[in-house]
Design a protein around this motif. Structure first.
Motif, PDB file in Angstrom:
ATOM      1  N   UNK A 148       0.851  -1.176   0.000  1.00  0.00           N
ATOM      2  CA  UNK A 148       0.000   0.000   0.000  1.00  0.00           C
ATOM      3  C   UNK A 148       0.891   1.231   0.000  1.00  0.00           C
ATOM      4  N   UNK A 149       0.521   2.207  -0.838  1.00  0.00           N
ATOM      5  CA  UNK A 149       1.245   3.478  -0.870  1.00  0.00           C
ATOM      6  C   UNK A 149       0.271   4.608  -0.567  1.00  0.00           C
ATOM      7  N   UNK A 186      -7.041   9.862   0.925  1.00  0.00           N
ATOM      8  CA  UNK A 186      -7.518   9.870  -0.461  1.00  0.00           C
ATOM      9  C   UNK A 186      -6.404   9.694  -1.478  1.00  0.00           C
ATOM     10  N   UNK A 187      -5.175   9.574  -1.022  1.00  0.00           N
ATOM     11  CA  UNK A 187      -4.053   9.250  -1.901  1.00  0.00           C
ATOM     12  C   UNK A 187      -3.652   7.780  -1.785  1.00  0.00           C
ATOM     13  N   UNK A 188      -4.478   6.965  -1.134  1.00  0.00           N
ATOM     14  CA  UNK A 188      -4.161   5.545  -0.962  1.00  0.00           C
ATOM     15  C   UNK A 188      -4.304   4.788  -2.267  1.00  0.00           C
ATOM     16  N   UNK A 189      -3.363   3.876  -2.520  1.00  0.00           N
ATOM     17  CA  UNK A 189      -3.454   2.980  -3.670  1.00  0.00           C
ATOM     18  C   UNK A 189      -2.694   1.700  -3.352  1.00  0.00           C
ATOM     19  N   UNK A 190      -2.951   0.684  -4.151  1.00  0.00           N
ATOM     20  CA  UNK A 190      -2.293  -0.614  -4.019  1.00  0.00           C
ATOM     21  C   UNK A 190      -1.354  -0.816  -5.198  1.00  0.00           C
ATOM     22  N   UNK A 194       1.962   9.850   7.238  1.00  0.00           N
ATOM     23  CA  UNK A 194       2.126   9.040   8.454  1.00  0.00           C
ATOM     24  C   UNK A 194       1.038   9.268   9.493  1.00  0.00           C
ATOM     25  N   UNK A 195       0.381  10.427   9.477  1.00  0.00           N
ATOM     26  CA  UNK A 195      -0.663  10.719  10.457  1.00  0.00           C
ATOM     27  C   UNK A 195      -2.053  10.283   9.997  1.00  0.00           C
ATOM     28  N   UNK A 196      -2.144   9.719   8.776  1.00  0.00           N
ATOM     29  CA  UNK A 196      -3.436   9.324   8.240  1.00  0.00           C
ATOM     30  C   UNK A 196      -3.491   7.813   8.042  1.00  0.00           C
ATOM     31  N   UNK A 197      -4.662   7.214   8.199  1.00  0.00           N
ATOM     32  CA  UNK A 197      -4.789   5.786   7.894  1.00  0.00           C
ATOM     33  C   UNK A 197      -4.894   5.568   6.387  1.00  0.00           C
ATOM     34  N   UNK A 198      -4.560   4.365   5.972  1.00  0.00           N
ATOM     35  CA  UNK A 198      -4.792   3.994   4.578  1.00  0.00           C
ATOM     36  C   UNK A 198      -6.286   3.843   4.334  1.00  0.00           C
ATOM     37  N   UNK A 199      -6.693   3.995   3.102  1.00  0.00           N
ATOM     38  CA  UNK A 199      -8.092   3.800   2.735  1.00  0.00           C
ATOM     39  C   UNK A 199      -8.534   2.404   3.182  1.00  0.00           C
ATOM     40  N   UNK A 212       0.812  -8.985   0.645  1.00  0.00           N
ATOM     41  CA  UNK A 212       1.838  -9.884   1.157  1.00  0.00           C
ATOM     42  C   UNK A 212       2.858  -9.144   2.001  1.00  0.00           C
ATOM     43  N   UNK A 213       2.745  -7.833   2.051  1.00  0.00           N
ATOM     44  CA  UNK A 213       3.660  -7.033   2.853  1.00  0.00           C
ATOM     45  C   UNK A 213       3.290  -5.588   2.689  1.00  0.00           C
ATOM     46  N   UNK A 214       3.385  -4.811   3.737  1.00  0.00           N
ATOM     47  CA  UNK A 214       2.976  -3.415   3.674  1.00  0.00           C
ATOM     48  C   UNK A 214       4.107  -2.519   4.128  1.00  0.00           C
ATOM     49  N   UNK A 215       4.442  -1.569   3.284  1.00  0.00           N
ATOM     50  CA  UNK A 215       5.469  -0.612   3.633  1.00  0.00           C
ATOM     51  C   UNK A 215       4.834   0.629   4.242  1.00  0.00           C
ATOM     52  N   UNK A 216       5.642   1.428   4.879  1.00  0.00           N
ATOM     53  CA  UNK A 216       5.151   2.698   5.382  1.00  0.00           C
ATOM     54  C   UNK A 216       4.678   3.559   4.220  1.00  0.00           C
ATOM     55  N   UNK A 217       3.634   4.392   4.422  1.00  0.00           N
ATOM     56  CA  UNK A 217       3.143   5.235   3.335  1.00  0.00           C
ATOM     57  C   UNK A 217       4.274   6.067   2.737  1.00  0.00           C
ATOM     58  N   UNK A 218       4.253   6.186   1.397  1.00  0.00           N
ATOM     59  CA  UNK A 218       5.284   6.974   0.735  1.00  0.00           C
ATOM     60  C   UNK A 218       4.754   7.547  -0.559  1.00  0.00           C
TER      61      UNK A 218
END
Length: 308
Positions: free
Chosen positions: A142-143, A147-151, A288-293, A302-308
């Motif tokens: 997840x990146x 509202x900027x969340x995407x897979x 970093x202060x917002x949750x993913x969608x 299979x693995x999640x990185x910190x938002x970037x």
């Protein structure tokens, strides 16, 4: 002084940057983008539709290729190897397995039930072995956030699957979200900071409410006379990005947006290094202060990185 690459960009007619579905069809391919047609050196993409029982022969020439099922499955015979690709129902239903086909080879692609297959390619120098890419080994991350969340399905990212030149990933953006944001570019060689990559975006938009969907894609100039596109995109469309700030890709509410990114460049290192647009890069600091969608992942994390 302008480079040869910049001169070619200036000479390209602007209408060729956005290729609506069917406008770049050729023979068996519903989309056929090769370096000559794109006006650049390396990146290519073909989309092949096979009817049930259909067979197609791919002559790779100077390019390496990945056969990636978009819908359905197929068998790939190449270099004395046979790869059975289970594929998937659609790009919105799961990660797919895939096959790598080297340069200077022939491949036979056959599908008993039929399907649609992306052939992502790049003109290259080294001839690597033909290989199978299992779906469970594709890193899914997840990146962004909010509202900027995407897979992102990193099936052939620079650090996940060996190729000579080719870099390719899939991005899924829930309806109403922005991806490829902040706008970024990779059109200058700046060691450790930015790499030169020619890029193709191929779009599919999930149908909903009984009808097709749409999205929007922006490319803005990073230099005088550079690429300038604001396109309404629908399933089967492609956008060519030889240079410029690209993003956002905007998914209309209610319709998940899929795009396949195909990239290659001239650098000695196969790497994806980008520069954010100076007016918009600050948005990363808010993630970093917002949750993913919560709609993500759509599948297969299979693995999640910190938002970037």
């Amino acid at each position: 002084m302008t480079t040869e690459h910049e001169e070619r960009v200036r000479e390209r007619p602007r209408h060729r940057w956005h290729l609506p579905a069917g406008s770049a069809a050729d023979g068996p391919y519903t989309l056929d983008i090769d370096p000559k047609r794109a006006g650049w050196d390396r990146s290519g993409l073909r989309v092949l539709d096979l009817s049930p029982g259909g067979v197609h022969t791919l002559v790779t020439g100077e390019s390496e290729w990945i056969v990636l099922p978009l819908t359905g499955g197929c068998t790939v015979h190449t270099s004395g190897e046979i790869f059975e690709l289970l594929g998937r129902e659609s790009v919105f239903s799961g990660v797919s397995d895939f096959a790598y086909v080297p340069r200077d080879a022939h491949a036979q692609i056959a599908s008993g039930a039929g399907g649609r297959f992306a052939l992502a390619g790049a003109r290259c120098e080294r001839r690597l072995p033909a290989r199978y890419g299992p779906a469970p080994e594709v890193p899914v991350e997840l990146r962004g956030a909010g509202t900027c969340s995407r897979q992102v399905n990193n099936f052939a990212a620079a650090d996940t699957f060996e190729c000579d030149r080719l870099i390719a990933v899939e991005v899924l953006t829930p309806g109403g979200n922005w991806s490829s944001y902040p706008p970024h570019k990779h059109d200058e060689h700046r060691p450790g900071a930015e790499s030169v990559l020619e890029e193709i975006y191929y779009f599919e938009i999930e149908e909903a409410g009984g009808g097709p969907g749409l999205g929007y894609h922006r490319v803005s100039p990073s230099r005088p006379g550079g690429t300038d596109v604001l396109a309404e995109v629908r399933s089967g469309d492609a956008v060519l990005i030889p240079d410029g700030w690209h993003g956002p890709s905007i998914a209309a509410p209610g319709h998940t947006m899929y795009y396949l990114n195909v990239m290659a460049g001239p650098g000695e290192e196969r790497e994806w290094l980008i520069s954010d647009h100076p007016d918009h890069g600050w948005i990363r600091d808010t993630w970093p202060a917002q949750p993913a969608d919560p709609r993500l992942p759509l599948y297969g994390l299979s693995g999640q990185e910190a938002p970037r």
